[in-house]
Structure formats: structure tokens, C-alpha cells
Write an enzyme that holds these catalytic residues in place. Structure first.
Site, PDB file in Angstrom:
ATOM      1  N   LYS A 228       2.811 -14.920  48.813  1.00 42.53           N
ATOM      2  CA  LYS A 228       3.722 -15.868  49.453  1.00 42.53           C
ATOM      3  C   LYS A 228       4.673 -15.112  50.369  1.00 42.53           C
ATOM      4  O   LYS A 228       5.582 -14.423  49.901  1.00 42.53           O
ATOM      5  CB  LYS A 228       4.545 -16.611  48.402  1.00 42.53           C
ATOM      6  CG  LYS A 228       5.238 -17.824  48.983  1.00 42.53           C
ATOM      7  CD  LYS A 228       6.441 -18.250  48.187  1.00 42.53           C
ATOM      8  CE  LYS A 228       7.692 -17.571  48.649  1.00 42.53           C
ATOM      9  NZ  LYS A 228       8.004 -17.716  50.083  1.00 42.53           N
TER      10      LYS A 228
ATOM     11  N   GLU B 130      11.928  -5.934  42.956  1.00 39.48           N
ATOM     12  CA  GLU B 130      12.574  -5.013  43.911  1.00 39.48           C
ATOM     13  C   GLU B 130      13.683  -5.808  44.566  1.00 39.48           C
ATOM     14  O   GLU B 130      13.409  -6.706  45.368  1.00 39.48           O
ATOM     15  CB  GLU B 130      11.556  -4.538  44.965  1.00 39.48           C
ATOM     16  CG  GLU B 130      10.406  -3.729  44.403  1.00 39.48           C
ATOM     17  CD  GLU B 130      10.788  -2.306  44.041  1.00 39.48           C
ATOM     18  OE1 GLU B 130      11.904  -1.878  44.407  1.00 39.48           O
ATOM     19  OE2 GLU B 130       9.985  -1.634  43.388  1.00 39.48           O
TER      20      GLU B 130
ATOM     21  N   CYS C 180      17.079  -3.291  52.294  1.00 39.18           N
ATOM     22  CA  CYS C 180      17.576  -3.159  50.918  1.00 39.18           C
ATOM     23  C   CYS C 180      18.157  -1.776  50.673  1.00 39.18           C
ATOM     24  O   CYS C 180      19.027  -1.600  49.838  1.00 39.18           O
ATOM     25  CB  CYS C 180      16.456  -3.449  49.935  1.00 39.18           C
ATOM     26  SG  CYS C 180      15.004  -2.455  50.228  1.00 39.18           S
TER      27      CYS C 180
ATOM     28  N   GLU D  34      26.269  -7.151  48.749  1.00 37.84           N
ATOM     29  CA  GLU D  34      25.257  -6.762  49.729  1.00 37.84           C
ATOM     30  C   GLU D  34      25.430  -7.645  50.962  1.00 37.84           C
ATOM     31  O   GLU D  34      25.217  -8.858  50.896  1.00 37.84           O
ATOM     32  CB  GLU D  34      23.849  -6.965  49.141  1.00 37.84           C
ATOM     33  CG  GLU D  34      22.759  -6.481  50.069  1.00 37.84           C
ATOM     34  CD  GLU D  34      21.363  -6.756  49.545  1.00 37.84           C
ATOM     35  OE1 GLU D  34      21.112  -7.857  49.026  1.00 37.84           O
ATOM     36  OE2 GLU D  34      20.514  -5.856  49.661  1.00 37.84           O
TER      37      GLU D  34
END
Ligand code: NAD
Length: 484
Positions: A183, A258, A292, A385
Site C-alpha cells: 500500500k 519504522e 525520518c 518531529e
């Protein structure tokens, strides 16, 4: 946006069981260019029913030809996929650049070659999923282990590196004999749809790789809950990762996550300050900060802060921000209007902006590279973040203070240590709670080395040999060799 059937007929199809098919709902979605905000393509809007069809196709492939394909055969088809990716380098790079907004130069040099590299690297592991023979007791017995595929792997990937991150999951899954339901993120499905075409051209049997496009929540949650999927390999935000883990718990799926990061770039006063300052923008403004591994907290020893900022400023101001498809561009737009709004919220009018780069006017989700200094590690911009081109410079006093600040976060993905003192480099590398560190460098990702996070940055490792463990089950066989 749902559209009518006439538009649906022109939309790019999903790939299920070796067939290009429409969504069972008949609905489609537009994919936009973040640089122009104009439509790039229309894709199918998949749903739980399509996930179910893909899982059935994957299970049929495992019960059929793919389940019987020996390791050498799997390696050969993976090698052909790697070759076809490189043969179509320019087309794939242009798709990735237009859809994600990343500089074409980076897509050509990194994203696409790295994706081919995933298949080439894991093709080499296909016949090396070794078991063990284990000395057991004084009894006459043979005890051995074998590694078997889990079955159907559900791969859910984000929009920042759509092709490369998909291959980090598909390649180890295929090498170890699994089938995949993939996906892509709703915003960036184009490069992996092309990858599915190339995989078919390479001779990957029908049903081994299926691609479902559509809304993240509906398709992703259906995958996490589906009893026919044995493992979810997820890359994305920590928030969605929590939901995936919860959704997968009902069927005790194997899960690798992750997730996000707030990584520290530690610069000691004894470092080569010029080198650290020249490298820092690339470590946080690459992919417009939507990375990331972005070193979004630069921890600088207090006595070196002024020199560091003075050395960093020309590199930030010189960054060429603009059309991702232009050869000279070094930073493109953010992925969406929503992302730009979220990033802008971290830079209010009274923010301590020490350095600001440029950004184009006009359409496109632009945001200038921005350095905030000095910032306390307790502030929101230093804790959360941001996932955009905003970095906080945080002063520290000594080695203990630097380590404490680096670890004062819920995340633990990557980081860098800049110092000329080798003993300090090793002490700090030992003490920082992160999965991927570099010393006097900002690199994080190599196909042959493990990648993943401590703490709320994730569970499990991708890349390198470590990833293979997450795509296999270990079976222990105890064979009594006693004579009757
Ligand atoms: P996201 O979590 O919003 O989406 C990731 C994927 O999950 C997408 O395919 C999305 O469609 C899907 N999804 C969304 N909602 C879902 C739900 N409720 N259930 C199941 N699936 C759902 O992340 P993003 O915005 O695409 O990517 C940015 C995030 O990804 C950042 O936090 C970044 O740090 C992280 N990331 C981590 C790594 C890593 O390797 N650690 C790499 C790249 C990105």
C-alpha cells in the site's frame, strides 16, 4: 476526492493477482504535483474489499508457482527487476520527482539506483537463509532449524521515499519466499505502480506482488486486521504506527515499524566546525526536511555556537529551492498544503530565526530552509518531529550534557557526532540511544547495514542481513535417531 465513473475509466488501475483492475467501490482519487498543485494522475481508491482480493491472490501465488520456486529462481527474477529499474531510471526518477517534489538529481542518483540496489542485494541472500544444527544432548538426535517464509506480507509505505522504502520491504520479502500486498501512501502511488509493471515484465508470477492504492486509514487498517496477512512491514509516523500495532494485535501478526525521529547532530567544540557546518544543511534540509533521519536538532557546544552559525549561514542561504524537475534544484516543495501549514506552526512570528534560506513565490507548497537558534530542548520545536525544513540549534556545556540532551526525546532513530577526539566519539556513540549513528558524517542508510529505531522510532530493523529475520519464521526440528 471521489469522481464519477467516466473519470474512473481513465484512472490508473491497481495491480491484483497479475491483473490491472479498478477499485471495487468504483471510486478514484487525484494525485497532485506539490510543486504546481496541478493534477498529475487519477488513481483507484481501494478499500477493504480490494485488500481481501489481493490477499487471496497472494495466497494463491504461494500455493502455486511461487511457493515452488527455488531460491535461485527467486534470485533470478529479482535480478531482472533490478536491471529493469535501472533501464527505466530516467522515467522512474521523473515520476518520483514530480509526485514527491524531490530534486530530480537526487531521484536519479539516489532513490532509483537504491531501489534497484535493494533487489540486487537481497537477490544475493535468497539462497542464504541458513538454519542451524544444534548439539542437543547425549541422546542420538539430529536437531536442526529451518527458516520458512511467513506467507503474505503487508507493506505500508510513506510518501517521502515511496519507491525506495517500498523496495526495502518487497526485496527481503521476495528473497525469503513471501508474497506481498503493498500500500503506497495516498499522495504518492505513481512510482510503485510502475514498479509493479516492471516486476511483471521481469517474470514475477501473478499474485506475488499486489499494489492497492487508496486512502491510508481504510486500506491500511484493513491490512493490519486481515487474518490472511502474516506480517505488516510499516514505515510512517509514530502515531499511525501505534494504531497498526494495535490493529495487528488481534491476529498476532508479526510487525516491524519504522517510525518518526528527532535526531541529534552533536557538534563538539573540538570538531572541524567548517566541515560540520557545511554538512548540517544536507542532514536536515534534504527532501525538504521530510526525512525520518533528519538531524533536526543540532546540539552545539556553547563555546562554538557563534562560529558554527556563521559557518552554516552561507550554505543555507545558497540552497537552490525550486522546481524539482530542474537539474540545479537542491530542495523542492513540501508534499501538501497540510504539511506546509503544520511546518509553519513551528515558526511563529516571534520564533528565534537565525538563518533563513529562500523559497519561490506562487503555487506550490514551498517553505524556506529555516534555522532556529538558540532553542531549549524543552521547546515544542525541539521535541516534536516537524518533518519540514526547520532545524533547532541547541547549546550544550559538556559531554554529559550533550548525551543527556540527545537522549531527552521519545525518539531514537539516527544521529551524528562531530569531534576530533576518537575516545569521545566512541563514548558518545555508545551512550546515544539511537539505531543509526555516524561519526564526522551524516549518512544513515546503506542497503547492507541495519536500519531502524530505538524507543518510539520503531521495532525491528530493515536493510542488511538483519531484515531477513523479520520475513521468516524459524522452525526447530528434533529428529530422534535412536534405533528401535
Ligand atoms: P503516515 O504515518 O501518515 O503514513 C504512512 C502510511 O500509512 C501511508 O501509506 C498512509 O497512507 C498509511 N496510513 C495512514 N493512516 C493509516 C491508518 N490509520 N492505518 C493504517 N495505515 C495508515 O506517515 P507519512 O506522513 O506518510 O510519512 C511521514 C512519517 O513517516 C514521518 O513520521 C517519518 O518520520 C516517518 N518515516 C519513517 C521512516 C523510517 O524508516 N523510520 C522512513 C520514512 C518516513
Amino acid at each position: 476526492m471521489a469522481t464519477d465513473q467516466a473519470t474512473a475509466a481513465d484512472a490508473k488501475q491497481m495491480y491484483i493477482g497479475g491483473e490491472w483492475v479498478g477499485a471495487s467501490s468504483g471510486e478514484t482519487t487525484e494525485v497532485l504535483s506539490p510543486a504546481t498543485t496541478q493534477p498529475l494522475a487519477t488513481v483507484q481508491s481501494g478499500s477493504a474489499a480490494d485488500v481481501d482480493a489481493a490477499v487471496r491472490a497472494a495466497r494463491e501465488a504461494l500455493a502455486g508457482e511461487w511457493g515452488q520456486t527455488p531460491p535461485r529462481g527467486r534470485a533470478e527474477v529479482m535480478g531482472r527487476i533490478a536491471g529493469l529499474i535501472m533501464q527505466n531510471l530516467e522515467e522512474l526518477a521523473a515520476l518520483e520527482s514530480a509526485n514527491v517534489g524531490k530534486p530530480i538529481k537526487e531521484a536519479m542518483a539516489m532513490d532509483v539506483p537504491a531501489s534497484a540496489g535493494s533487489f540486487a542485494y537481497y537477490a544475493g541472500w535468497a539462497d542464504k537463509a541458513y538454519g542451524q544444527t544444534i548439539p542437543h544432548s547425549m541422546m542420538p538426535v539430529l536437531n536442526y532449524t529451518i527458516r520458512e517464509p511467513i506467507g503474505v506480507v503487508g507493506a505500508i509505505v510513506p510518501w517521502n521515499f515511496p519507491l525506495a522504502i517500498a523496495t526495502w520491504k518487497i526485496a527481503p520479502a521476495l528473497a525469503t519466499g513471501n508474497a506481498v500486498v503493498l500500500k503506497p501512501a495516498a499522495l504518492t502511488p505513481l512510482s510503485v505502480l510502475r514498479l509493479a509493471e516492471l516486476a511483471a515484465e521481469a517474470g514475477l508470477p501473478a499474485g506475488v506482488l499486489n499494489v492497492i492504492t487508496g486512502p491510508g486509514r481504510e486500506v491500511g487498517e484493513a491490512m493490519a486486521a486481515h487474518p490472511g496477512i502474516g506480517k505488516i512491514a510499516f514505515t510512517g509516523s509514530t502515531e499511525v504506527g501505534r494504531g497498526i500495532a494495535a490493529g495487528a494485535a488481534a491476529t498476532i501478526k508479526r510487525v516491524t515499524l519504522e517510525l518518526g525521529g528527532k535526531s541529534a547532530n552533536l557538534v563538539f567544540a573540538d570538531a572541524d566546525i567548517e566541515a560540520a557546518a557545511a554538512a548540517a544543511p544536507g542532514a536536515v534540509f534534504g527532501n525538504a526536511g521530510q526525512d525520518c533521519c533528519a538531524r533536526s536538532r543540532i546540539l552545539v557546544q556553547r563555546s562554538a555556537v557563534d562560529d558554527f552559525l556563521a559557518a552554516m549561514a552561507p550554505h543555507v542561504e545558497a540552497l537552490r529551492v525550486g522546481d524539482p524537475l530542474a537539474e540545479s534544484t537542491q530542495m523542492g516543495p513540501l508534499i501538501s498544503a497540510g504539511q506546509r501549514t503544520a511546518v509553519a506552526a513551528y515558526v511563529p512570528d516571534d520564533a528565534p530565526v537565525a538563518i533563513r534560506g529562500s523559497a519561490p513565490e506562487g503555487p506550490g507548497y514551498w517553505f524556506p530552509p529555516t534555522v532556529l537558534a538558540p532553542v531549549s530542548n524543552a521547546e515544542r520545536a525541539a521535541r516534536e518531529e516537524i518533518f519540514g525544513p526547520v532545524v533547532c540549534v541547541i547549546p550544550f556545556d559538556d559531554e554529559a550534557d550533550a548525551i543527556a540532551l540527545a537522549n531527552e526525546t521519545i525518539y531514537g532513530l539516527s544521529g551524528s557526532i562531530w569531534t576530533r577526539d576518537g575516545g569521545r566519539a566512541l563514548r558518545v556513540a555508545r551512550a546515544v540511544e539511537a539505531g543509526v549513528l555516524s561519526i564526522n558524517s551524516n549518512t544513515s542508510v546503506r542497503v547492507s547495514t541495519p536500519f531502524g529505531g530505538f524507543k518510539q522510532s520503531g521495532v525491528g530493523r530493515e536493510l542488511g542481513p538483519d531484515a531477513l529475520e523479520h520475513y521468516t519464521e524459524v522452525k526447530n526440528v528434533y529428529y530422534a535417531t535412536t534405533e528401535d
